[in-house]
Design a protein around this motif. Structure first.
Motif, PDB file in Angstrom:
ATOM      1  N   GLU A  93       0.828  -1.208   0.000  1.00 44.09           N
ATOM      2  CA  GLU A  93       0.000   0.000   0.000  1.00 44.09           C
ATOM      3  C   GLU A  93       0.862   1.258   0.000  1.00 44.09           C
ATOM      4  N   MET A  94       1.972   1.224   0.741  1.00 44.38           N
ATOM      5  CA  MET A  94       2.876   2.368   0.752  1.00 44.38           C
ATOM      6  C   MET A  94       3.433   2.621  -0.650  1.00 44.38           C
ATOM      7  N   ILE A  95       3.787   1.583  -1.351  1.00 43.19           N
ATOM      8  CA  ILE A  95       4.306   1.729  -2.710  1.00 43.19           C
ATOM      9  C   ILE A  95       3.224   2.281  -3.636  1.00 43.19           C
ATOM     10  N   GLN A  96       2.000   1.782  -3.506  1.00 43.78           N
ATOM     11  CA  GLN A  96       0.909   2.283  -4.335  1.00 43.78           C
ATOM     12  C   GLN A  96       0.630   3.761  -4.052  1.00 43.78           C
ATOM     13  N   ASP A  97       0.629   4.133  -2.773  1.00 43.44           N
ATOM     14  CA  ASP A  97       0.413   5.547  -2.435  1.00 43.44           C
ATOM     15  C   ASP A  97       1.520   6.422  -3.026  1.00 43.44           C
ATOM     16  N   LYS A 102       3.289  10.493  -7.050  1.00 48.55           N
ATOM     17  CA  LYS A 102       4.201  10.926  -8.108  1.00 48.55           C
ATOM     18  C   LYS A 102       3.464  11.584  -9.270  1.00 48.55           C
ATOM     19  N   HIS A 103       2.220  11.157  -9.489  1.00 51.72           N
ATOM     20  CA  HIS A 103       1.445  11.699 -10.594  1.00 51.72           C
ATOM     21  C   HIS A 103       0.774  13.027 -10.235  1.00 51.72           C
ATOM     22  N   HIS A 104       0.763  13.377  -8.963  1.00 54.10           N
ATOM     23  CA  HIS A 104       0.069  14.591  -8.547  1.00 54.10           C
ATOM     24  C   HIS A 104       1.018  15.642  -7.951  1.00 54.10           C
ATOM     25  N   ALA A 105       2.214  15.251  -7.613  1.00 50.76           N
ATOM     26  CA  ALA A 105       3.157  16.203  -7.002  1.00 50.76           C
ATOM     27  C   ALA A 105       4.581  15.750  -7.287  1.00 50.76           C
TER      28      ALA A 105
END
Length: 369
Positions: A93-97, A102-105
């Motif tokens: 889950e940490m990797i997914q978050d 990365k796509h938003h900031a």
């Protein structure tokens, strides 16, 4: 000795209804009723003795102990697996978050390196687990795609990156788990969502105990519902048996009452039909008398009387004539067959004379006209 011991043991359990209730309470899963125990006292004694050696589920004490040990061992292994599995899921889950962020900031390079190193380590560990899933794997088993554990280990990141990732992992993992716990707390108690961070942390420390308490309460309620269900089923069976007895008693009462009043009812029906028959018979006689009175008046009776007298006198004359003819016939029979032919010829000639006389009479009447 055994009989005395058994009687002493049964007396210690209880007598009568109390013994039945204790047996039923000791075996709640058995589909038996108090009537069954009353009708089978030996079965009741056997179950009462057996209840001292088994529990409510039907297990003996040694078997129950072994089952508890196996259950505890299974719980320990399940807890260990859940711990590792939850840790693995948390890291995923940490990797997914991180991928979503990365796509938003813009993410600092050190954090990118941290999560890339962690992702590679997880992938390598998963591949190693697939190549050697357990310690009992046979040595001659063919490897997947011809790969070995050493070849997969070569894909590990640099040692310094792994060391740096391991140092920062507890802090990041703690933050992630704390965030999940706070989300769970907000889901469990939505009114606490607007509270301060410190208050949420304090309440979060009591969340486990509170959920454990509610879990025990739910299990207690479930057990109570199960006992209530068993009690309800037993009471339903008892109610149905009593209802069947009442129906049978009612049927017997109805049958006895019907047989008792059937004789009186039949006698009354017989008296009614006899009276009705007499009434109809008297009515028929009355109608016959009325018909006779309407048909035979005084004048018709006198005329009938005169006709009867005339017919009687004619009947007497005919009887006298019959007797004289019979006497003549008897005298004619004495003369034999020759006279019989002569009589027939005489009869034929007489008939011809009558026919010609009738024809002459008719001819004379038409001639005169």
């Amino acid at each position: 000795m055994s009989a005395a011991a058994e009687s002493t043991h049964l007396s210690s359990l209880g007598k009568g209804d109390s013994l039945h209730q204790q047996v039923l309470a000791s075996f709640p899963l058995c589909d038996i009723t108090e009537d069954d125990l009353t009708q089978n006292p030996q079965l009741c004694k056997l179950l009462a003795t057996l209840s001292q050696h088994v529990d409510r589920t039907g297990l003996t004490a040694p078997l129950k102990t072994e089952l508890d040990k196996a259950e505890q061992k299974l719980q320990n292994q399940r807890r260990h697996w859940l711990r590792s599995e939850s840790l693995n899921k948390g890291l995923q889950e940490m990797i997914q978050d991180h991928c979503i962020r990365k796509h938003h900031a813009t993410i600092p390079p050190d954090q990118n390196m941290f999560y890339e190193t962690m992702e590679k380590c997880l992938l390598v560990s998963q591949c190693i687990r697939q190549l050697d899933p357990s310690s009992t794997t046979h040595q001659d088993q063919p490897s997947i795609l011809g790969l070995s554990t050493q070849q997969v280990m070569e894909l590990m990141p640099l040692e310094k990156n792994v060391h740096r990732m391991k140092q920062g992992l507890p802090v990041e993992l703690e933050k992630h788990l704390k965030k999940k716990c706070l989300s769970l707390l907000s889901y469990y108690q939505p009114e606490w969502e607007n509270e301060s961070e410190g208050l949420k942390t304090i309440k979060l420390s009591h969340l486990s105990a509170q959920m454990d308490k509610e879990k025990k309460r739910a299990q207690s309620v479930k057990e109570t519902c199960r006992e209530s269900t068993v009690l309800l089923q037993r009471q339903t069976q008892l109610y149905l048996s009593e209802l069947i007895k009442c129906i049978q008693l009612l049927q017997s009462l109805i049958l006895d009452h019907r047989l008792r009043i059937q004789t009186d009812l039949d006698r009354k029906k017989l008296d009614y039909f006899e009276g009705k028959f007499e009434l109809v018979l008297q009515k028929i006689k009355t109608e016959m008398v009325e018909i006779q009175l309407d048909t035979y008046t005084v004048d018709s009776l006198s005329a009938h009387r005169k006709i009867r007298e005339k017919l009687g006198s004619e009947l007497k004359a005919c009887q006298v004539e019959k007797q004289s003819v019979e006497v003549k016939l008897a005298s004619f029979k004495i003369l034999g067959k020759e006279f019989e032919a002569l009589a027939e010829e005489y009869s034929r000639l007489w008939q011809e004379i009558e026919m010609k006389t009738w024809a002459l009479k008719e001819f004379t009447q038409y001639s005169n006209k």
